[in-house]
Design a protein around this motif. Structure first.
Motif, PDB file in Angstrom:
ATOM      1  N   LYS A 258      45.007  40.504  39.872  1.00  0.00           N
ATOM      2  CA  LYS A 258      43.908  39.674  39.379  1.00  0.00           C
ATOM      3  C   LYS A 258      43.630  40.052  37.933  1.00  0.00           C
ATOM      4  O   LYS A 258      43.462  41.228  37.613  1.00  0.00           O
ATOM      5  CB  LYS A 258      42.652  39.858  40.220  1.00  0.00           C
ATOM      6  N   LEU A 259      43.592  39.009  37.067  1.00  0.00           N
ATOM      7  CA  LEU A 259      43.281  39.216  35.654  1.00  0.00           C
ATOM      8  C   LEU A 259      41.872  38.691  35.393  1.00  0.00           C
ATOM      9  O   LEU A 259      41.586  37.524  35.619  1.00  0.00           O
ATOM     10  CB  LEU A 259      44.273  38.462  34.761  1.00  0.00           C
ATOM     11  N   THR A 260      41.016  39.598  34.925  1.00  0.00           N
ATOM     12  CA  THR A 260      39.661  39.201  34.544  1.00  0.00           C
ATOM     13  C   THR A 260      39.644  38.969  33.047  1.00  0.00           C
ATOM     14  O   THR A 260      39.917  39.886  32.264  1.00  0.00           O
ATOM     15  CB  THR A 260      38.656  40.290  34.929  1.00  0.00           C
ATOM     16  N   LEU A 261      39.339  37.738  32.625  1.00  0.00           N
ATOM     17  CA  LEU A 261      39.464  37.341  31.232  1.00  0.00           C
ATOM     18  C   LEU A 261      38.121  37.408  30.522  1.00  0.00           C
ATOM     19  O   LEU A 261      37.080  37.084  31.090  1.00  0.00           O
ATOM     20  CB  LEU A 261      40.014  35.916  31.146  1.00  0.00           C
ATOM     21  N   THR A 262      38.168  37.847  29.280  1.00  0.00           N
ATOM     22  CA  THR A 262      36.990  37.838  28.416  1.00  0.00           C
ATOM     23  C   THR A 262      37.332  37.019  27.188  1.00  0.00           C
ATOM     24  O   THR A 262      38.155  37.443  26.362  1.00  0.00           O
ATOM     25  CB  THR A 262      36.587  39.263  28.004  1.00  0.00           C
ATOM     26  N   SER A 263      36.742  35.830  27.082  1.00  0.00           N
ATOM     27  CA  SER A 263      37.106  34.920  26.004  1.00  0.00           C
ATOM     28  C   SER A 263      36.694  35.501  24.658  1.00  0.00           C
ATOM     29  O   SER A 263      35.595  36.017  24.493  1.00  0.00           O
ATOM     30  CB  SER A 263      36.436  33.566  26.223  1.00  0.00           C
TER      31      SER A 263
END
Length: 581
Positions: free
Chosen positions: A530-535
């Protein structure tokens, strides 16, 4: 002469008969006899029964005489004499009479009759009273003494039960005295002609504790008013405790003064309990409720639109305000339309500018705090805009589980690269330091491995995007038989793939250009990635993404990836797994 002869004959015969009779001896007669059984009768004062005497005699008849006016004497049969007595009320001396019976010349027989004085019945009860405690139930007894043949006890109190056995009277109380005063009852005892007795039964009042009213309600801002509870009890003392700090209770005689210490700032009502206690009685609980403050909530609190997106999105509204709510937008390119009492629709115009734009929708109702919805619309690009451009321009943190069962963590960035062949990069894939080069092409998001391993491979991982569901805020991708999901709300790219009912590994596999065989893998094999993205920017990639040149005959989907815990289950997978080792 003839008559003279007849007369001489008659005379002669008469003399002869007299001589004959004188010459015969004289016969004696049997005397008369008389007997009576019994020879006496005794009657009690109240005895009115019939008593009988039998007469035995050889005389042709018999008769009776005597008696008194209080006797009834008569015959019903030839040899029977019947006697009855009237009631006798004298209690000191008896009375007597004699009946004489005669028959022929027999000696007369007397029958004596006596009626005794009236007997006085006695009656006593011990104890003469019974007492029950107010909380007491059960049975108590009293002893009845009397010379009467029987006795009886009665009582009309419904809370008492009586039962008689020999000389014992049982008195039962089956309920507590929950009234406010003692209760008493009289048990009446009788026996024969003895004077009736009364035994008093008392049950004292039970200990009680009552509170009125049994509940209190306060308004949201009602913090100065005092409301009272009235305490009714016969206990020696009572106490009070509260379950919360936001209200206080103060004793004042038999009154309890209750006050709320602070306003309720919550969106729901709050409750507390006041407990009144006293020794020997059950506790009394009084519920205190303070109304909730006026609230106004909206869901979702933010909306995102693509540059050319003009579809309608809906926002739900929940409030307890008495007045109707209103929603207004801060920008003209956002229109708001009410949809019933619990929702409104939001629609935007197309954004022709390359810059993103923002607006705010404010919802107001009564005195509730305002609720806001932030609206964001991406700017237009010079080429085709990737439908999921927000995946780009992000830093990410990832987690996965390797083939040994250990948790693997890593981080990297997703950044756009512009140029003649624009693409974006996912750095440090699977914690290997390798970079994946990706581009949106022919309706697919392609992860190009050629740049990663040089001339060793010409294969690609192909993400098949499905439609974005605005109701669930979920975008679904496919990698071969696998499914990846990107949640726009949580910004998580979920690679928890499954294959044939088992967890699949995410692994990058390299193939030889010369013989088309698998040469090795790039990166760790990981499950549940799982990749948790921070824009880092809301702007989409720029450039004409659809002009990125990839030979179509070289784009192949990798469908059979090694699986755990037994990757050798499939011959094809087994061969791949051996090559990877």
């Amino acid at each position: 002469m003839k008559n003279l002869g007849f007369n001489i004959f008659i005379t002669t015969m008469t003399v002869f008969c007299m001589l004959f009779l004188t010459a015969c001896p004289k016969e004696e007669r049997e005397p008369d006899t008389l007997s009576v059984a019994p020879a006496s009768f005794t009657f009690s004062a109240d005895d009115t029964r019939e008593q009988v005497a039998t007469i035995s005699t050889n005389a042709p008849s018999w008769k009776f005489s005597g008696g008194e006016s209080w006797l009834n004497i008569y015959t019903k049969q030839d040899d029977k004499l019947y006697v009855t007595a009237q009631n006798y009320t004298n209690t000191e001396t008896s009375r007597k009479a004699t009946i004489t019976i005669t028959a022929g010349d027999a000696m007369p027989v007397t029958v004596s009759v006596e009626q005794t004085a009236k007997e006085i019945n006695t009656l006593s009860v011990n104890p003469t009273s019974l007492s029950f405690d107010g909380n007491e139930t059960g049975e108590k007894t009293a002893t009845i003494t009397s010379n009467a043949p029987s006795w009886d006890a009665t009582c009309d109190a419904s809370w008492l039960r009586l039962s008689q056995q020999d000389k014992t009277l049982k008195v039962s109380v089956s309920t507590k005295n929950t009234g406010t005063a003692d209760r008493t009852a009289d048990v009446r005892i009788t026996a024969g002609n003895a004077p009736a007795l009364s035994m008093k039964v008392t049950q004292t009042v039970a200990l009680y504790l009552t509170v009125s009213p049994t509940s209190l309600s306060f308004g949201v801002n009602e913090t100065n008013d005092v409301k009272t509870l009235t305490i009714n009890t016969n206990c020696s003392s009572w106490n009070v405790t509260s379950s919360t700090s936001w209200l206080s209770a103060t004793k004042s005689g038999n009154t309890l003064r209750v006050r709320v210490n602070s306003a309720n700032t919550g969106s729901s009502s709050r409750q507390a309990e006041i407990k009144i206690t006293a020794s020997g009685v059950p506790d009394v609980i009084v519920k205190v409720t303070q109304a909730e403050s006026t609230y106004l909530n909206v869901t979702p609190t933010s909306l995102s639109f693509e540059a050319k997106e003009t579809s309608t999105k809906q926002v739900s509204v929940s409030t307890n305000a008495s007045s109707a709510w209103e929603a207004t937008a801060s920008a003209s390119w956002v229109s708001v339309t009410k949809s019933g009492n619990n929702a409104f629709n939001v629609k935007v115009t197309a954004n022709t500018s390359t810059s993103a734009r923002n607006a705010t929708i404010t919802v107001k109702a009564d005195n509730a705090p305002n609720a806001t919805v932030s609206v964001t619309q991406n700017g237009a690009s010079s080429g085709s805009t990737p439908p999921f451009g927000e995946i780009a321009r992000s830093s990410y943190t990832a987690t996965g589980i390797n083939e040994k069962g250990a948790t693997v963590r890593w981080s990297g960035t997703i950044i756009p690269v512009n140029g003649t062949k624009p693409y974006y990069e996912i750095t440090n894939w699977a914690n290997t330091g390798y970079t994946l080069y990706c581009n949106y092409i022919y309706g697919l998001i392609v992860m190009d491995l050629e740049k990663t391993v040089g001339n060793m491979t010409n294969d690609y991982l192909i993400f098949r995007p499905a439609l974005y569901d605005s109701r669930t805020n979920i975008i679904t991708f496919y990698i071969g038989n696998f499914i990846l999901k990107y949640d726009k709300s949580s910004k998580v790219l979920d690679c928890s793939v499954t294959m044939e009912g088992e967890n699949g590994y995410i692994v990058l596999i390299a193939k030889s250009k010369s013989n088309d065989e698998y040469q090795g893998n790039v990166g760790n094999m990981c499950q549940n990635v799982k990749l948790t993205l921070t824009s880092t920017s809301s702007a989409p990639m720029s450039g004409n993404e659809e002009t990125y040149e990839v030979p179509l005959d070289n784009r192949k989907e990798i469908r059979s990836l090694p699986t755990a815990p037994h990757p050798e289950t499939s011959p094809k997978v087994k061969n791949i797994y051996k090559q990877l080792r």
